[in-house]
Design an enzyme around this catalytic site. Structure first.
Site, mmCIF file in Angstrom:
data_model
loop_
_atom_site.group_PDB
_atom_site.id
_atom_site.type_symbol
_atom_site.label_atom_id
_atom_site.label_comp_id
_atom_site.label_asym_id
_atom_site.label_seq_id
_atom_site.Cartn_x
_atom_site.Cartn_y
_atom_site.Cartn_z
ATOM 1 N N SER A 165 3.309 32.350 37.510
ATOM 2 C CA SER A 165 3.590 33.730 37.953
ATOM 3 C C SER A 165 2.864 34.062 39.251
ATOM 4 O O SER A 165 3.352 34.829 40.073
ATOM 5 C CB SER A 165 3.120 34.738 36.896
ATOM 6 O OG SER A 165 4.058 34.919 35.890
ATOM 7 N N ASP A 178 9.581 42.424 38.025
ATOM 8 C CA ASP A 178 8.361 42.218 37.247
ATOM 9 C C ASP A 178 8.107 43.446 36.375
ATOM 10 O O ASP A 178 9.059 44.103 35.961
ATOM 11 C CB ASP A 178 7.183 41.945 38.203
ATOM 12 C CG ASP A 178 6.167 40.979 37.610
ATOM 13 O OD1 ASP A 178 5.550 41.325 36.588
ATOM 14 O OD2 ASP A 178 5.993 39.882 38.162
ATOM 15 N N HIS A 206 0.661 42.946 35.650
ATOM 16 C CA HIS A 206 1.259 41.706 36.150
ATOM 17 C C HIS A 206 2.083 41.936 37.412
ATOM 18 O O HIS A 206 1.958 41.206 38.407
ATOM 19 C CB HIS A 206 2.130 41.102 35.039
ATOM 20 C CG HIS A 206 2.609 39.708 35.285
ATOM 21 N ND1 HIS A 206 3.710 39.437 36.060
ATOM 22 C CD2 HIS A 206 2.153 38.518 34.835
ATOM 23 C CE1 HIS A 206 3.917 38.121 36.067
ATOM 24 N NE2 HIS A 206 2.984 37.539 35.337
#
Length: 781
Positions: free
Chosen positions: A561, A156, A231
């Site tokens: 996600s 990520d 994220h």
């Protein structure tokens, strides 16, 4: 994350990226033929793992370098062109090459395939309770030891190691099998790792070669495993974050934050940067993760469906699966479009997104007495409260995008001190609020369009704001047009749990059937992916806007996600409880125990209709049941190779994916009537075909001396026959086979495609102690 999930981040190139002027493109086209040898691009070069030239070199690295020595001009330092040398996820290397050099390299012996570097996008507290996980002695957390001993690798944007979600208090020692490192870099030292966060690496070469300009954002990009964008911190804590009491987002959604596998160890591989995630970097990270010794790989990234032989993630994950690693990927956020599901390889667990029953009501009260339901995590929603009544304005006309509230598009004289209506889409949701605030607006109503319908991803806005669904948006605009001076106020309702039906399918969650492989039903399952609260870095405000000065340890995000790491954590729980199980067995346990009804006992909904198998796959994850599935459908790596032969892939395509040189004719002769032992069933009747037979084998992992009987809900227009109808197991780990015949009563009209669905369930004789369910999809072409 999905299109504008809780805000637009720098990874979505539809927003904020610099576009080259037309003259530079024309210039490039005019001179391209003169300068082809100087224009370099990243290519991934796949080599034969047992190449004839390999023994001539002392190491694989020297062997890889030799291909550049034979291709690149002697005047150049060929080693400077080499970006990565791969050996675990794939045999080969990534290098900067001109088109002519790539063509020369293609002709050399032992070169299997050359692929240009591709860019992938990210598909982006309470959810563990929603999934039935809790601190009781009988629950799945205790049965699995909270995932202790298992290592989850996350690819990520990196990690914010100081987040309380990554504290190692109470964590066991680092597993002896761990061979990874804590790579130092900008604002990141080896001391940032601990017994929870046991490893961290970053991979930037592919991104650096592809990105000619600096980050278009004012957020600092760290050349290290440290997360600049949030994220990765969010997804990593969702998978394996420890318990953090009194977690909240500026007072909202308060509670104990926990990842799915709070006892598991975490290793972070930073592969995503401001311009996206490049396949050369992803492959390098998978290569390292396999060697490092991870048990689960979590990838909340992807894009559009690709043929498996051209899909870097599919190729790297095949090698990971061979090493016993469970690979879990986001299905993508291009729903509700059919055939949009990504990461569709059968050895990958492909995860769609669902909703929770937690709401953050922020209702619009119009001055004509009407109420429009909306939601928001603006901090004013911490307690039930009301904004003062404001004049409503919806700025349209012109070509500057004012209806979307682009920054600089709203005339101050029209919006000063007013509540501004902004259409959803194109730019980020929180960015619209910033545009309103910068132009002097006092509040915002974010209005869904026909694309988003009633989808309700909330945000931590920078001004009083709420999001309303499409139906409400139509009513709002009709009201604005009906009066000369429209007015409204926002009535906040705090955090509300358990008052709405859930789970339901997220509007944005990608849908099947699989584009490249419709014989496998995808996505596999759905998991919570809407309005998920998880850890957040301290360099960004909770809206992720660079201009947001607020700081918090947690924020809310939506996307497949967010769904992916839920299942990665659940896979870690299963691996901890059943360490000898294969990745296929782990996925089977998750799929055959999934729920197809919501918490009220009614079918899971997809908008205003019951969800189909192309939206939910096998159903919604149920971690408690997944730890004890009763029966599993196991698959060996060799079986996947035979399956690829049934797809009529060429020998070279299959070799590119599997590193196995096979004769499909021989394989299919030895495996007549082969069907992959997948936990779901996908039947395709091509024109003129009226019957199909499939075989399946189940392995008893429940109790000895078990008897299972079959229950079938036949798809409409299909007769289903199962033999045998009872399976009698005497031992644990005993395997038994059954066959299913599908006889079509329908005839597809030429040029049309028709679908039907059903399910097949093996039910344990002891009052349904175990129910092992397989969804069935039938397609007439």
């Amino acid at each position: 994350m999905h299109q504008n999930p809780c805000r637009t981040v720098v990874f979505n190139m539809s927003k904020g990226s610099k576009v080259h002027p037309f003259f530079s493109i024309l210039f490039f086209n005019f001179f391209a033929f003169l300068h082809a040898h100087t224009v370099l691009q990243t290519y991934i070069v796949q080599l034969h793992p047992h190449g004839t030239t390999r023994p001539l070199f002392a190491s694989k690295f020297r062997w890889h370098l030799s291909f550049l020595e034979r291709t690149v001009s002697p005047e150049e330092h060929h080693s400077s062109r080499l970006l990565y040398s791969y050996s675990s996820a794939m045999e080969g290397f990534a290098a900067m090459l001109s088109e002519s050099e790539m063509e020369s390299l293609q002709k050399l012996p032992d070169v299997v395939a050359i692929r240009p570097d591709m860019r992938f996008q990210l598909q982006t507290t309470y959810s563990y309770k929603f999934l039935g996980l809790g601190p009781t002695r009988e629950d799945a957390w205790y049965k699995s030891g909270f995932g202790r001993g298992v290592i989850i690798g996350v690819l990520d944007t990196g990690v914010w190691p100081e987040s309380p979600s990554f504290s190692d208090q109470g964590m066991p020692p680092v597993p002896k099998k761990w061979r990874g490192i804590c790579q130092e870099g900008q604002d990141f030292s080896s001391s940032n790792c601990n017994r929870k966060l046991i490893g961290a690496r970053f991979f930037t070469k592919g991104h650096r070669m592809a990105s000619t300009s600096a980050s278009p954002e004012t957020v600092q990009e760290y050349a290290s495993p440290r997360d600049s964008h949030g994220h990765g911190t969010h997804t990593t804590s969702t998978a394996g974050g420890v318990s953090v009491p009194m977690a909240n987002v500026l007072g909202l959604g308060s509670g104990v934050a926990r990842g799915m596998a709070p006892g598991a160890h975490i290793a972070v591989y930073k592969v995503c940067w401001f311009s996206g995630c490049y396949s050369s970097d992803i492959l390098a990270a998978m290569d390292a993760a396999i060697r490092d010794g991870v048990d689960v790989l979590s990838l909340s990234l992807g894009g559009f469906p690709l043929p498996l032989f051209a899909d870097t993630i599919a190729i790297g994950s095949f090698r990971a699966m061979e090493h016993g690693i469970s690979v879990v990927c986001a299905a993508g956020n291009n729903g509700p479009i059919q055939n949009s599901v990504a990461n569709e390889a059968p050895w990958i667990a492909t995860i769609g997104a669902s909703t929770l029953d937690r709401k953050f009501p922020a209702i619009v009260q119009l001055d004509n007495g009407q109420f429009l339901y909306g939601e928001s995590m603006y901090p004013g929603n911490r307690f039930a409260s009301t904004t003062k009544e404001l004049e409503l304005v919806y700025v349209t006309g012109g070509d500057n995008g004012s209806e979307f509230c682009f920054r600089g598009s709203l005339p101050r004289e029209k919006v000063q001190g007013k509540m501004v209506v902004c259409d959803r889409g194109v730019n980020g949701r929180t960015e619209k609020g910033l545009a309103v605030k910068e132009s002097g607006g006092a509040a915002m109503i974010l209005a869904n369009t026909a694309i988003n319908l009633e989808e309700d991803s909330v945000d931590v806005h920078v001004l009083p704001a709420t999001l309303i669904g499409f139906d409400e948006a139509v009513r709002l605009k009709a009201y604005i047009n009906s009066t000369s001076k429209p007015g409204a106020r926002i009535v906040y309702g705090g955090t509300v749990i358990g008052k709405s039906r859930a789970p339901a399918v997220a509007q944005f969650s990608a849908r099947g059937p699989s584009y490249s492989n419709p014989s496998i039903l995808k996505p596999d399952v759905i998991a919570p992916g809407v309005n998920i609260i998880a850890a957040w870095p301290q360099n960004l405000g909770p809206s992720s806007l660079p201009e947001d000065p607020r700081r918090t340890n947690f924020t809310v995000m939506s996307g497949t996600s967010m769904a992916c790491p839920h299942v990665s954590g659940i896979a870690a729980l299963i691996r901890s409880a059943h360490p000898r199980w294969s990745p296929a067995a782990v996925k089977s346990a998750i799929m055959t125990t999934a729920d197809v009804t919501d918490h009220s006992g009614h079918p899971i909904m997809d908008g205003d209709k019951p969800a189909g198998v192309f939206a939910i796959g096998a159903g919604h994850v149920n971690p408690e049941r997944a730890l004890g599935p009763g029966l599993i459908y196991d698959i060996r790596p060799d079986d996947y190779v035979t399956h690829l032969c049934t797809l009529r892939y060429t020998r070279s395509d299959i070799f590119a994916i599997t590193h196995r040189n096979v004769s499909c004719n021989d394989l299919l002769q030895m495996n007549r009537g082969f069907s992959l032992n997948y936990p779901s069933i996908s039947i395709i009747f091509k024109h003129g075909t009226t019957s199909k037979m499939i075989k399946r084998q189940v392995t008893n992992v429940g109790s000895p001396n078990s008897i299972y009987s079959v229950e079938v809900s036949a798809p409409e227009g299909v007769k289903v026959r199962v033999r045998p109808q009872r399976l009698v197991f005497k031992h644990i780990n005993q395997s038994l086979s059954y066959k299913v015949w599908f006889i079509s009563r329908n005839k597809a009209r030429r040029g049309e495609v028709d679908f039907a669905q059903g399910h097949l369930t093996w039910v344990h004789s002891e009052h349904g102690l175990y129910r092992v369910r397989s969804p069935i999809s039938v397609t007439w072409k």
